[in-house]
Design a protein around this motif. Structure first.
Motif, PDB file in Angstrom:
ATOM      1  N   LEU A   9      -6.834   5.814   2.409  1.00  0.00           N
ATOM      2  CA  LEU A   9      -7.383   5.096   3.563  1.00  0.00           C
ATOM      3  C   LEU A   9      -7.235   5.901   4.842  1.00  0.00           C
ATOM      4  O   LEU A   9      -8.036   5.788   5.749  1.00  0.00           O
ATOM      5  CB  LEU A   9      -6.663   3.753   3.730  1.00  0.00           C
ATOM      6  CG  LEU A   9      -7.180   2.626   2.847  1.00  0.00           C
ATOM      7  CD1 LEU A   9      -6.259   1.430   2.929  1.00  0.00           C
ATOM      8  CD2 LEU A   9      -8.595   2.234   3.234  1.00  0.00           C
ATOM      9  N   ARG A  10      -6.189   6.721   4.912  1.00  0.00           N
ATOM     10  CA  ARG A  10      -5.956   7.535   6.100  1.00  0.00           C
ATOM     11  C   ARG A  10      -6.877   8.737   6.153  1.00  0.00           C
ATOM     12  O   ARG A  10      -7.026   9.359   7.177  1.00  0.00           O
ATOM     13  CB  ARG A  10      -4.504   8.037   6.095  1.00  0.00           C
ATOM     14  CG  ARG A  10      -3.595   7.140   6.889  1.00  0.00           C
ATOM     15  CD  ARG A  10      -2.312   7.891   7.201  1.00  0.00           C
ATOM     16  NE  ARG A  10      -1.219   6.966   7.069  1.00  0.00           N
ATOM     17  CZ  ARG A  10      -0.195   7.133   6.260  1.00  0.00           C
ATOM     18  NH1 ARG A  10      -0.104   8.214   5.514  1.00  0.00           N
ATOM     19  NH2 ARG A  10       0.744   6.232   6.198  1.00  0.00           N
ATOM     20  N   ALA A  25      -6.782  -0.813  -2.277  1.00  0.00           N
ATOM     21  CA  ALA A  25      -6.091  -1.738  -1.382  1.00  0.00           C
ATOM     22  C   ALA A  25      -6.460  -3.184  -1.689  1.00  0.00           C
ATOM     23  O   ALA A  25      -5.662  -4.087  -1.478  1.00  0.00           O
ATOM     24  CB  ALA A  25      -6.426  -1.411   0.071  1.00  0.00           C
ATOM     25  N   ILE A  26      -7.682  -3.404  -2.199  1.00  0.00           N
ATOM     26  CA  ILE A  26      -8.053  -4.784  -2.498  1.00  0.00           C
ATOM     27  C   ILE A  26      -7.831  -5.112  -3.966  1.00  0.00           C
ATOM     28  O   ILE A  26      -8.296  -6.140  -4.447  1.00  0.00           O
ATOM     29  CB  ILE A  26      -9.509  -5.103  -2.090  1.00  0.00           C
ATOM     30  CG1 ILE A  26     -10.481  -4.199  -2.841  1.00  0.00           C
ATOM     31  CG2 ILE A  26      -9.675  -4.982  -0.598  1.00  0.00           C
ATOM     32  CD1 ILE A  26     -11.916  -4.555  -2.543  1.00  0.00           C
ATOM     33  N   ARG A  35     -11.968   7.353   1.205  1.00  0.00           N
ATOM     34  CA  ARG A  35     -11.650   6.095   1.902  1.00  0.00           C
ATOM     35  C   ARG A  35     -12.106   4.891   1.090  1.00  0.00           C
ATOM     36  O   ARG A  35     -11.410   3.884   1.009  1.00  0.00           O
ATOM     37  CB  ARG A  35     -12.316   6.068   3.275  1.00  0.00           C
ATOM     38  CG  ARG A  35     -11.600   6.925   4.301  1.00  0.00           C
ATOM     39  CD  ARG A  35     -12.344   6.888   5.610  1.00  0.00           C
ATOM     40  NE  ARG A  35     -12.154   5.611   6.292  1.00  0.00           N
ATOM     41  CZ  ARG A  35     -11.228   5.410   7.230  1.00  0.00           C
ATOM     42  NH1 ARG A  35     -10.444   6.391   7.577  1.00  0.00           N
ATOM     43  NH2 ARG A  35     -11.100   4.240   7.807  1.00  0.00           N
ATOM     44  N   GLU A  36     -13.305   5.038   0.492  1.00  0.00           N
ATOM     45  CA  GLU A  36     -13.815   3.930  -0.326  1.00  0.00           C
ATOM     46  C   GLU A  36     -12.870   3.656  -1.495  1.00  0.00           C
ATOM     47  O   GLU A  36     -12.553   2.497  -1.806  1.00  0.00           O
ATOM     48  CB  GLU A  36     -15.218   4.263  -0.857  1.00  0.00           C
ATOM     49  CG  GLU A  36     -15.778   3.146  -1.727  1.00  0.00           C
ATOM     50  CD  GLU A  36     -16.986   3.565  -2.548  1.00  0.00           C
ATOM     51  OE1 GLU A  36     -17.826   4.322  -2.021  1.00  0.00           O
ATOM     52  OE2 GLU A  36     -17.072   3.131  -3.709  1.00  0.00           O
ATOM     53  N   LEU A  55      -9.861   1.956  -0.232  1.00  0.00           N
ATOM     54  CA  LEU A  55     -10.130   0.545   0.025  1.00  0.00           C
ATOM     55  C   LEU A  55     -10.124  -0.252  -1.283  1.00  0.00           C
ATOM     56  O   LEU A  55      -9.511  -1.313  -1.384  1.00  0.00           O
ATOM     57  CB  LEU A  55     -11.488   0.383   0.709  1.00  0.00           C
ATOM     58  CG  LEU A  55     -11.902  -1.082   0.797  1.00  0.00           C
ATOM     59  CD1 LEU A  55     -11.224  -1.751   1.968  1.00  0.00           C
ATOM     60  CD2 LEU A  55     -13.390  -1.261   0.845  1.00  0.00           C
ATOM     61  N   ARG A  56     -10.822   0.303  -2.298  1.00  0.00           N
ATOM     62  CA  ARG A  56     -10.896  -0.405  -3.576  1.00  0.00           C
ATOM     63  C   ARG A  56      -9.490  -0.632  -4.132  1.00  0.00           C
ATOM     64  O   ARG A  56      -9.184  -1.693  -4.669  1.00  0.00           O
ATOM     65  CB  ARG A  56     -11.742   0.381  -4.580  1.00  0.00           C
ATOM     66  CG  ARG A  56     -13.238   0.293  -4.308  1.00  0.00           C
ATOM     67  CD  ARG A  56     -14.040   1.169  -5.253  1.00  0.00           C
ATOM     68  NE  ARG A  56     -15.454   1.196  -4.897  1.00  0.00           N
ATOM     69  CZ  ARG A  56     -16.360   0.322  -5.338  1.00  0.00           C
ATOM     70  NH1 ARG A  56     -15.997  -0.633  -6.161  1.00  0.00           N
ATOM     71  NH2 ARG A  56     -17.626   0.415  -4.974  1.00  0.00           N
ATOM     72  N   ARG A 112      -1.995  -6.853  -4.992  1.00  0.00           N
ATOM     73  CA  ARG A 112      -2.994  -6.548  -3.960  1.00  0.00           C
ATOM     74  C   ARG A 112      -4.267  -7.354  -4.195  1.00  0.00           C
ATOM     75  O   ARG A 112      -4.935  -7.774  -3.257  1.00  0.00           O
ATOM     76  CB  ARG A 112      -3.357  -5.059  -3.996  1.00  0.00           C
ATOM     77  CG  ARG A 112      -2.282  -4.146  -3.479  1.00  0.00           C
ATOM     78  CD  ARG A 112      -2.804  -2.695  -3.508  1.00  0.00           C
ATOM     79  NE  ARG A 112      -1.718  -1.774  -3.712  1.00  0.00           N
ATOM     80  CZ  ARG A 112      -1.697  -0.856  -4.666  1.00  0.00           C
ATOM     81  NH1 ARG A 112      -2.713  -0.737  -5.508  1.00  0.00           N
ATOM     82  NH2 ARG A 112      -0.672  -0.052  -4.781  1.00  0.00           N
ATOM     83  N   PRO A 165      -3.291   4.563  -2.330  1.00  0.00           N
ATOM     84  CA  PRO A 165      -4.226   3.809  -1.497  1.00  0.00           C
ATOM     85  C   PRO A 165      -4.089   4.143  -0.020  1.00  0.00           C
ATOM     86  O   PRO A 165      -5.083   4.272   0.679  1.00  0.00           O
ATOM     87  CB  PRO A 165      -3.871   2.351  -1.781  1.00  0.00           C
ATOM     88  CG  PRO A 165      -2.588   2.363  -2.524  1.00  0.00           C
ATOM     89  CD  PRO A 165      -2.477   3.693  -3.162  1.00  0.00           C
ATOM     90  N   LEU A 174       0.830  -1.201   0.000  1.00  0.00           N
ATOM     91  CA  LEU A 174       0.000   0.000   0.000  1.00  0.00           C
ATOM     92  C   LEU A 174       0.866   1.253   0.000  1.00  0.00           C
ATOM     93  O   LEU A 174       0.398   2.341  -0.296  1.00  0.00           O
ATOM     94  CB  LEU A 174      -0.917   0.027   1.225  1.00  0.00           C
ATOM     95  CG  LEU A 174      -1.982  -1.059   1.306  1.00  0.00           C
ATOM     96  CD1 LEU A 174      -2.846  -0.849   2.545  1.00  0.00           C
ATOM     97  CD2 LEU A 174      -2.850  -1.064   0.067  1.00  0.00           C
ATOM     98  N   ILE A 221     -10.837   2.433 -11.259  1.00  0.00           N
ATOM     99  CA  ILE A 221     -11.382   3.595 -10.552  1.00  0.00           C
ATOM    100  C   ILE A 221     -11.818   4.659 -11.551  1.00  0.00           C
ATOM    101  O   ILE A 221     -12.908   5.221 -11.455  1.00  0.00           O
ATOM    102  CB  ILE A 221     -10.324   4.175  -9.577  1.00  0.00           C
ATOM    103  CG1 ILE A 221      -9.840   3.096  -8.601  1.00  0.00           C
ATOM    104  CG2 ILE A 221     -10.860   5.380  -8.847  1.00  0.00           C
ATOM    105  CD1 ILE A 221     -10.858   2.642  -7.599  1.00  0.00           C
TER     106      ILE A 221
END
Lengths: 256, 387
Positions: free
Chosen positions: B384-385, B295-296, B288-289, B292-293, A98, B380, A71, B303
């Motif tokens: 997220l932060r 991150a996964i 954040r969403e 997350l997207r 990821r 990412p 990340l 996006i």
């Protein structure tokens, strides 16, 4: 495991350790000011381990986890995943790693609030480059079952308790069957009973062969792991694995 | 969103109205026949000039009209002389447009009688006091009773009604059902005229050739020299045709279209900026969403596509509302205008609806690119932060 059904992995395979860092440094730069966060991290983690990274807040443990989980980037040194250096991976390669090899359980859950449990657990499969669409449904149901939420499959995630949310997050992390699951303070926002439940789920995952890296500041949580790495001010101050090996070396010396 | 609705609505509405108006005009041109031509004395003069400065009202003499008959490219040449005066029957009185013309007039105007007959060459030779009346006159003076054979008074002279014209309605926004037509010779006798107020005729075949022939003949007879630039500045007459009128209306409709397109363009631009703002706020709210997207395993492309699709979806919703509103307004306008002008029919342009949807989509894409790019480039972990 997904590494077996991934023919285009581009990694050196099973001989290399899962994770290996050599003299890894991390700094943040803000308006020209450098803030050093991690110093000289040397770490090897093998497949099947259950590792807890422990330390007080500000020790750099989350940053280390983000680097290991692709990340975030490190500043200096090497980070190799299956023997492949992270800095040689481009944006798409990182996204693929990821999607297929690692997954996360966050302290703040990070579920989509207006989506159902089913949709939340489905999300990683949408971005998964290999798992075919017709397999998605059975995988989602299996993952939800493994965290014992089958009766709530169609609930919206904002209708759930904290412990349930974290179990959904674990199901989401499981659904792609990654090699490595990162859990960042997974019990941090939970009451102790829910926390114990979540840790039991992680324990079960480890028992069934998953590699888990847990980040926590609580000794009691860290003790679930087989190996504890302590960080303080960005440096590794204790690694029970090293302790064991050093102990073994000393024992050898003693034998002589 | 409002901008998109207005822009799309305006396009749908105006193309619908344009189509309806076009239907009315084409209907009238069809009725007259595109071959119908009219010759008037006088000239509008050079651009910006004023016809009243050149009073050539007596320019077209009857010998000119006789000469026109020698041309092979025009037919049904009918000089027209207007006769001032009221029409009186018993106590009823009306203010019609009274014209004297030859029987050819009926031919080149494509008109029919519902009752009685047209006047003929015999009436013309004998300067008979007979008239053919428009349907409105029949209604006003004779209350829909049979008018044929009745004696009425025109400009203090007794006439016998021999025919009633079929109702026509508006032709080029002028009611033609209030006309009364008498033999040209009778009108000339009443007014002592030696010239025609207009000459009505039809092109035999190609309109442009007929047009040139008529112009050349009159220039020659009137000794007019054509200026070097070939303009009609020196002419003491004007030739007009239904086809020309169609062209003029076409020009008007083109400028209307340009105007509407401009309004639609501005609305869509403003709407697009609105959509861009909505998407930027949405991207910020969902940082954040998006983190997350990523991150996964979501790629930048994933996006980018997601935000673009959302943006297009928004503009399409706006577009659909605009289309419904545009059609609704078009329908209301049609219903209102139809009461005054029965030829005006409700019409929508299917092409315009597709165009409008395409415009909404393009707006969504163009103004979604910036927010989408911004979202896709988020790191990412930063995302997220984000609190």
């Amino acid at each position: 495991m997904s590494s077996q059904n991934n023919p285009t992995n581009g990694f050196n395979g099973e001989d290399s350790p899962l994770i290996q860092t050599k003299n890894l440094y991390k700094s943040y730069f803000n308006e020209g000011l450098e803030t050093k966060v991690l110093f000289d991290i040397n770490l090897t983690i093998n497949k099947g381990e259950f590792v807890a990274i422990m330390g007080p807040s500000g020790s750099g443990k989350s940053t280390l986890m983000h680097i290991l989980g692709f990340l975030d980037n490190h500043t200096e040194g090497e980070y190799e995943f299956h023997g492949k250096a992270a800095r040689t991976m481009d944006e798409d390669m990182l996204a693929k790693v990821r999607a297929t090899r690692v997954s996360f359980v966050f302290q703040a859950f990070n579920l989509l609030p207006r989506a159902s449990i089913y949709q939340n657990v489905m999300l990683p499969l949408i971005y998964h480059p290999i798992i075919p669409a017709e397999e998605r449904d059975s995988r989602v149901n299996k993952a939800i079952e493994s965290v014992d939420l089958t009766d709530r499959t169609n609930f919206l995630s904002n209708q759930l308790s904290g412990g349930q949310k974290q179990r959904v997050a674990i199901a989401r992390a499981l659904v792609t069957e990654p090699e490595l699951i990162f859990a960042d303070e997974p019990t941090g926002n939970l009451d102790s009973a829910s926390g114990i439940q979540v840790m039991k789920v992680l324990q079960d995952l480890h028992d069934s062969g998953h590699t888990i890296i847990l980040v926590t500041h609580e000794q009691s949580t860290a003790e679930h792991a087989d190996r504890i790495i302590e960080l303080f001010d960005g440096r590794i101050t204790r690694d029970t694995e090293e302790f064991k090996t050093r102990w073994a070396v000393d024992e050898d010396k003693l034998m002589k | 969103m409002l901008g998109i609705i207005i822009g799309v609505g305006a396009v749908v509405l105006m193309t619908g109205v344009g189509k309806s108006v076009e239907g009315v005009i084409l209907g009238q041109i069809d009725f007259m026949g595109p071959q119908t031509m009219a010759l008037f004395p006088g000239n509008e003069g050079p651009e910006g000039g004023n016809s009243s400065m050149r009073p050539d009202f007596d320019a077209i003499t009857f010998s000119d009209t006789e000469a026109l008959k020698t041309l092979t490219t025009v037919k049904y040449i009918a000089p027209v002389v207007f006769v001032p005066g009221n029409a009186v029957y018993g106590r009823e009185e009306t203010d019609p447009r009274i014209a004297g013309s030859t029987p050819e007039y009926y031919l080149n105007q494509n008109i029919e009688v519902t009752e009685g007959r047209f006047h003929d060459q015999k009436d013309e030779e004998a300067s008979n006091s007979v008239v053919v009346i428009g349907s409105d006159i029949a209604e006003d003076l004779f209350f829909n009773q049979s008018a044929v054979g009745k004696r009425m008074e025109l400009a203090n002279k007794k006439f016998t009604v021999i025919g009633v014209l079929k109702p026509v309605g508006m032709v080029f926004f002028q009611n033609v059902d209030d006309r009364i037509i008498m033999p040209l010779s009778t009108a000339v006798a009443m007014t002592g005229r030696t010239y025609a107020d207009m000459v009505s005729m039809q092109a035999v075949d190609d309109f442009d050739i007929a047009f040139e022939d008529v112009r050349a003949l009159l220039r020659q007879r009137h000794g007019i020299t054509v200026p070097e630039d070939g303009s009609t500045d020196n002419d003491d007459f004007l030739v007009r045709s239904a086809a020309q009128a169609e062209e003029i209306l076409g020009t008007v409709s083109i400028s209307l279209t340009v105007f509407i397109t401009l309004i639609a363009g501005i609305s869509l631009f403003v709407g697009g900026i609105g959509i861009m703002n909505i998407m930027l706020v949405s991207v910020t709210e969902r940082t954040r969403e998006i983190g997350l997207r990523k991150a996964i395993g979501a790629k930048r492309k994933d996006i980018l596509l997601q935000i673009l699709l959302e943006s297009v979806f928004l503009t399409l919703i706006g577009g659909c509302i605009g289309i419904v509103l545009g059609i609704g307004l078009d329908f209301l306008i049609s219903a209102a205008v139809n009461k005054v002008l029965s030829e005006y029919q409700f019409a929508i342009s299917i092409g315009a609806i597709f165009l409008a949807l395409a415009m909404a989509t393009v707006t969504g894409i163009v103004f979604g690119v910036y927010p989408a790019k911004k979202a896709s480039e988020l790191s990412p972990i930063e995302a997220l932060r984000y609190e």
